[in-house]
Design an enzyme around this catalytic site. Structure first.
Site, short mmCIF file in Angstrom:
data_model
loop_
_atom_site.label_atom_id
_atom_site.label_comp_id
_atom_site.label_asym_id
_atom_site.label_seq_id
_atom_site.Cartn_x
_atom_site.Cartn_y
_atom_site.Cartn_z
N SER A 92 -14.22 -8.08 -8.20
CA SER A 92 -13.36 -8.94 -8.82
C SER A 92 -13.89 -10.00 -9.88
O SER A 92 -13.13 -10.52 -10.81
CB SER A 92 -12.39 -9.71 -7.92
N ALA A 152 -3.68 0.40 2.52
CA ALA A 152 -3.26 -0.39 3.58
C ALA A 152 -3.64 0.44 4.81
O ALA A 152 -4.01 -0.13 5.84
CB ALA A 152 -1.84 -0.39 3.59
N TYR A 191 -2.44 -13.35 -4.76
CA TYR A 191 -3.79 -12.58 -5.41
C TYR A 191 -3.19 -11.11 -5.53
O TYR A 191 -2.87 -10.55 -4.57
CB TYR A 191 -5.02 -12.59 -4.71
N ASN A 193 -4.09 -7.38 -7.67
CA ASN A 193 -4.98 -6.59 -8.55
C ASN A 193 -4.16 -5.81 -9.39
O ASN A 193 -4.69 -5.57 -10.72
CB ASN A 193 -5.82 -5.41 -7.95
N GLY A 330 -16.04 -11.37 -5.54
CA GLY A 330 -15.69 -10.07 -5.70
C GLY A 330 -16.01 -9.02 -4.51
O GLY A 330 -17.18 -9.22 -3.90
#
Length: 395
Positions: A92, A152, A191, A193, A330
């Site tokens: 990240s 997940a 947060y 992505n 990250g």
């Protein structure tokens, strides 16, 4: 993101040694000029690495001196040491590069922070008329994180099987669209992505060029970041680098699976880049000193919100001494990165860790931070809260 994990997991080294590996050994540090106690820095790096990793490298950079150190082996089962100048997957930390390009486009009046995403990507984002560019950059859009849906239920075996699969950005977004938003745009912080996949698409729509080309043209080349790249679909890491591993449970124990070669398009603009400690320190130093953005936009980038003090592609962290750091963390399969520096751009610390296995947090990270930025580890209390990194598989 709502679920976070600590930088390292202690106990992994025990599992590794039991499996026939070699425990972490320090590598002689390189330094130039004055600075803090180099032996203490090396000890802190080795301790951080020994708390659950095969290897670690670090660089502390000041305007007047540079210190580099590492510990561990570049590949489990071998004896080649980790090179402090080596390259690694930054996860990240990519977001800071992407956000900087987006804000440069704002400075050029080709993007506006408070315009709806729908203006630039019509029909792409459900509810895109209410989600702004700013919401994406600061993780206040409420959009579900595609990695939470995609990964997940993923096992280590699943990650290994998909390691060479190529992903298109809109394939990744589809995993987010299948889930309900977490909150109304601007009403919370989480947060995601998904936000930075969309920022990558915004950059491409506005410039007509791949987002990676813009990162290269606007940041990598002007700053001379020779070890930094946007790899696209290339699974390899060229040049010296440490291997990354995932923990696989087998026969009642944990064994490492080498995941160094991995097709990084699964992370795309949210976390695919490669770099080095020296390059990241140079980038963040240049950013906070105003070399990449006009002062008003840098100020907006550093206006934080949410429980993790997040700005527009930047994290803020305050040390017990009161010193405020700016940068990003990250995590991507086999690699975890911490890259932060002082607000005046005078000093930066970047380290990359190759972790694997279960663990509990300790104060090793805070010891390293305090040494790097305050010059001493005296007075650091055990159990003091420190910056967290994304959980396994979430960039």
């Amino acid at each position: 993101m709502t679920t976070r994990r600590t930088i390292l997991k202690s106990g992994a080294v025990t599992a590794f040694v039991a499996a026939g590996g070699t425990a972490l050994a320090p590598v002689p540090a390189a330094a130039s000029g004055p600075g803090p106690d180099r032996d203490a820095l090396q000890e802190a790096v080795a301790r951080l690495g020994a708390n659950g990793a095969s290897g670690i490298l670090a660089e502390v950079r000041d305007r007047d001196w540079i210190w580099r150190g590492s510990a561990g082996v570049a590949e489990l089962g071998g004896t080649r040491p980790v090179q402090p100048q080596g390259r690694f997957r930054v996860g990240s930390v990519t977001k800071s590069f992407v956000a900087t390009v987006a804000l440069q486009l704002v400075a050029e009046r080709r993007l506006r922070l408070d315009d709806p995403v729908e203006r630039y990507l019509p029909g792409v984002v459900p509810g895109g008329g209410r989600i702004t560019v700013r919401h994406l950059l600061q993780h206040t859009s409420g959009l579900f994180d595609y990695t939470d849906a995609l990964l997940a239920e993923a096992t280590v075996e699943d990650l290994v099987r998909m390691r060479y699969r190529s992903w298109a950005p809109r394939e990744l977004l589809a995993y987010s669209w299948g889930e309900a938003p977490l909150f109304e745009p601007g009403a919370g912080w989480s947060y995601s992505n998904t936000n930075y996949i969309l920022v990558g698409l915004l950059i491409e729509r506005v410039t007509g060029r791949p987002y990676g080309s813009e990162v290269t043209r606007r940041i990598i080349r002007p700053l001379g970041l020779h070890q930094t790249e946007v790899p696209g679909h290339d699974p390899d890491i060229a040049g010296p680098h440490a291997h990354g591993y995932l923990p696989l449970e087998r026969d009642g124990g944990v064994v490492p699976v080498d995941i160094t070669r991995y097709e990084p398009s699964i992370a795309w603009a949210a976390g695919e880049m490669l770099s080095s400690a020296a390059d990241l320190n140079r980038f963040y130093g240049a950013l906070v000193r105003g070399r990449l953005l006009p002062a008003p936009l840098l100020a907006q980038m550093q206006a934080t919100t949410g429980p993790e003090s997040y700005g527009l592609g930047l994290l803020s962290l305050t040390l017990p001494s009161g010193a405020t750091l700016w940068g990003h963390t990250g995590g991507i399969f086999g690699y975890e990165t911490f890259a932060m520096g002082t607000a005046d751009g005078r000093r930066q610390l970047t380290f990359s860790v190759n972790p694997w296995g279960p663990s509990e947090p300790d104060d090793s990270l805070l010891q390293l931070l305090t040494l790097a930025f305050d010059g001493t580890a005296a007075g650091v209390a055990r159990g003091t809260a420190v910056q967290r990194l994304p959980k396994l598989g979430h960039f």
